[in-house]
Structure formats: structure tokens, C-alpha cells
Design an enzyme around this catalytic site. Structure first.
Site, mmCIF file in Angstrom:
data_model
loop_
_atom_site.group_PDB
_atom_site.id
_atom_site.type_symbol
_atom_site.label_atom_id
_atom_site.label_comp_id
_atom_site.label_asym_id
_atom_site.label_seq_id
_atom_site.Cartn_x
_atom_site.Cartn_y
_atom_site.Cartn_z
ATOM 1 N N ALA A 13 -1.888 1.961 1.582
ATOM 2 C CA ALA A 13 -1.774 1.357 0.244
ATOM 3 C C ALA A 13 -0.293 1.299 -0.105
ATOM 4 O O ALA A 13 0.534 1.978 0.512
ATOM 5 C CB ALA A 13 -2.526 2.175 -0.794
ATOM 6 N N ASP A 14 0.018 0.467 -1.087
ATOM 7 C CA ASP A 14 1.398 0.397 -1.573
ATOM 8 C C ASP A 14 1.639 1.400 -2.681
ATOM 9 O O ASP A 14 2.741 1.926 -2.821
ATOM 10 C CB ASP A 14 1.703 -1.028 -2.024
ATOM 11 N N THR A 64 -4.698 -2.429 7.405
ATOM 12 C CA THR A 64 -3.566 -3.210 7.904
ATOM 13 C C THR A 64 -2.273 -2.554 7.443
ATOM 14 O O THR A 64 -2.217 -2.017 6.338
ATOM 15 C CB THR A 64 -3.646 -4.648 7.343
ATOM 16 N N LYS A 116 -2.628 -2.737 -3.397
ATOM 17 C CA LYS A 116 -2.521 -3.094 -1.989
ATOM 18 C C LYS A 116 -2.105 -4.561 -1.865
ATOM 19 O O LYS A 116 -2.106 -5.294 -2.831
ATOM 20 C CB LYS A 116 -3.862 -2.865 -1.287
ATOM 21 N N GLY A 117 -1.735 -4.942 -0.640
ATOM 22 C CA GLY A 117 -1.407 -6.341 -0.390
ATOM 23 C C GLY A 117 0.035 -6.571 -0.008
ATOM 24 O O GLY A 117 0.439 -7.710 0.237
ATOM 25 N N GLY A 176 1.172 -6.054 2.690
ATOM 26 C CA GLY A 176 1.086 -6.645 4.039
ATOM 27 C C GLY A 176 0.288 -7.934 4.059
ATOM 28 O O GLY A 176 -0.084 -8.418 5.130
ATOM 29 N N GLU A 215 -9.048 -6.872 3.183
ATOM 30 C CA GLU A 215 -9.068 -5.405 3.015
ATOM 31 C C GLU A 215 -10.081 -5.014 1.940
ATOM 32 O O GLU A 215 -10.831 -4.051 2.089
ATOM 33 C CB GLU A 215 -7.679 -4.890 2.626
HETATM 34 C C1 5RP Z 1 -1.567 -4.578 3.534
HETATM 35 C C2 5RP Z 1 -1.634 -3.349 2.711
HETATM 36 C C3 5RP Z 1 -1.077 -2.103 3.272
HETATM 37 O O1 5RP Z 1 -2.070 -1.133 3.309
HETATM 38 C C4 5RP Z 1 0.040 -1.624 2.416
HETATM 39 O O2 5RP Z 1 0.964 -2.678 2.285
HETATM 40 C C5 5RP Z 1 0.715 -0.391 3.004
HETATM 41 O O3 5RP Z 1 1.349 -0.757 4.165
HETATM 42 P P1 5RP Z 1 2.253 0.233 5.011
HETATM 43 O O4 5RP Z 1 1.327 1.251 5.612
HETATM 44 O O5 5RP Z 1 2.890 -0.677 6.012
HETATM 45 O O6 5RP Z 1 3.279 0.861 4.085
HETATM 46 O O7 5RP Z 1 -2.141 -3.341 1.613
HETATM 47 O O8 5RP Z 1 -2.042 -5.704 2.841
#
Ligand code: 5RP
Length: 241
Positions: free
Chosen positions: A89-90, A32, A100-101, A103, A109
Site C-alpha cells: 500500500a502507499d 503489485t 493504493k494505486g 503502481g 487490486e
Molecule cells: C500498486 C500499489 C502498491 O501496492 C503500492 O503502490 C505500494 O507499492 P510499493 O510496494 O512499490 O511501495 O498500490 O498499485
């Protein structure tokens, strides 16, 4: 070689590259976020050109996007073996641990990744860090008791714990829970912190993905894409399906 790519351009290149990693005929877990968005778009292109695959989505947003692209979607319960999960991932540490998280999809996930043979993580270079913690750690909690949990999470070393809100309302996850964004600055021992948080009644899941990432695919602003393999990996979280 490119002129300096923006973070969004790196995400697009990573997502499109990740679509080339999807084996024909496979079942894959689909993450996501804004990086995975480009994976789903490119996978849609490939499916329209004849690629056969099916995906297990990690969120309602991903499920909808995949269906809109004409990609076959199956639930985690009905999927059978999942060859690989590809997700963003963040943060990813040099030791392959993840936050993560961002989003809000961390629970599903983690469930999908844990049911997969492999986890590939696609991140821009800015998210590849020596130690986790600059990004606030999302923790998914039961709404009925989130306030006492704030105090307990502060006692684990968090400097600040903030209920995630949008338009002055708590953000609800796909599973109807709240999210607490926990500011640690530096997490020295992610595995120990994950265990401590899980011992708190009311914590549903944490955004710490411990020993789950097999491969980091890292995008750089000069256009390079590099793979790093976790040689210590024994499968997603040691829970090989
Ligand atoms: C969602 C997540 C995403 O993988 C994480 O936030 C990275 O998102 P993005 O690719 O938009 O930077 O953990 O829950």
C-alpha cells in the site's frame, strides 16, 4: 536486531516474510509493487521446493513476474475462492484504511481483494500514518473526460489534481484508463470521500480501500516485523465471497 535498514531492505524482508503466510494448496491474490516483488521471488523459491499454490495476479506486471518464477497463475474469473490477498500500500491509516494505486494497479487490486476472504497488507513503518492523505490519492478515470473531472475532484477538497504522465504521455492502466493523482494533504473521512468520488461520472475506481484490510504487517528499520489485526473487519469490504 539490525543496523538501520533502508526502505528497500524493509521491503525485501516484508516480502520474504509474507511468503511464509501462503498456506499450502491455497489460491491467493497477489498484489503489485516493489514490496510484493520480493514476495513473488520468495514464493517462486518455495514453489521450486515443492509448495503447491496458485495466484490471482492484480496486474500484468505481477502476472508476468509470477509466471517467470514458475508460479501457477489463474484469472480472477477462473479462480474460485481466494483465501487471502497479500498486497502493499502507499499509506495505511491507524484505522486500517488504505491508499493504493501508486503502481497504477488499483482497479484490479481492489477487485481481487474484494473477492478474497482476507487482505493482508505489507508496509514499511513510514507508510503507517494517523490519517491518510499525504500520499496523493490515485483515481482511475475514463480518458475521454478527464479534464472536467479535474474540476469536480477539486470541488471535493483536493488542493491539486495532476494527470499521471510518463515520458510526457499519460500513463495508461492495464485497463486502458488514465490516473489522476489528487493531493488532499489530509483525508478526514476516507469513506465519505470514496463515495463522493464514485458519484462522479467517468471515475472508474479510487485508490481508497475502505474497510478492506484485515491485517497490517509492518516492517521497521530495526528489523522488527509486527502484525496488527483489524478487530472490526468483517471480510474484505464486507463483500465476503
Ligand atoms: C500498486 C500499489 C502498491 O501496492 C503500492 O503502490 C505500494 O507499492 P510499493 O510496494 O512499490 O511501495 O498500490 O498499485
Amino acid at each position: 536486531m539490525y543496523d538501520e535498514l533502508s526502505k528497500d531492505e524493509i521491503k525485501q524482508r516484508l516480502g520474504e516474510y509474507a511468503a511464509t503466510l501462503v498456506p499450502a494448496g491455497s489460491t491467493i491474490g497477489l498484489g503489485t509493487g516493489t514490496t510484493v516483488y520480493w514476495l513473488i521471488k520468495e514464493l517462486g523459491n518455495r514453489v521450486r521446493k515443492g509448495l503447491s499454490c496458485q495466484v490471482v495476479p492484480t496486474s500484468e506486471a505481477t502476472r508476468k513476474l509470477a509466471e517467470d518464477e514458475g508460479i501457477r497463475v489463474v484469472s480472477l474469473n477462473d479462480a474460485g475462492p481466494i483465501a487471502v490477498t497479500i498486497d502493499g500500500a502507499d499509506e495505511a491509516s491507524f484505522g486500517f484504511q488504505l491508499i493504493k494505486g501508486g503502481g497504477a494497479a488499483l482497479l484490479q487490486e481492489k477487485m481481487v481483494a474484494a473477492a478474497s476472504e482476507k487482505m493482508i497488507v505489507i508496509i514499511g513503518e513510514d507508510k503507517h500514518v494517523p490519517k491518510l492523505g499525504k500520499f496523493p490519492l490515485p483515481v482511475e478515470v475514463i480518458p475521454a473526460g478527464w479534464k472536467p473531472l479535474v474540476r469536480k475532484i477539486l470541488a471535493t477538497g483536493a488542493k491539486e489534481v495532476i494527470l499521471r504522465e510518463k515520458n510526457d504521455e499519460p500513463v495508461l492502466t492495464d485497463h486502458g484508463h488514465y490516473l489522476l493523482d489528487c493531493h488532499y494533504d489530509v483525508i478526514d473521512d476516507p469513506a465519505a470521500l470514496n463515495t463522493s468520488l464514485h458519484l462522479l461520472p467517468g471515475v472508474v475506481e479510487t485508490g481508497l480501500f475502505i474497510d478492506m484490510a484485515d491485517t497490517l504487517v509492518i516492517g521497521y528499520s530495526n528489523g522488527d516485523i509486527m502484525r496488527e489485526e483489524n478487530i472490526h473487519s468483517t471480510g474484505t469490504g464486507g463483500i465476503k465471497s
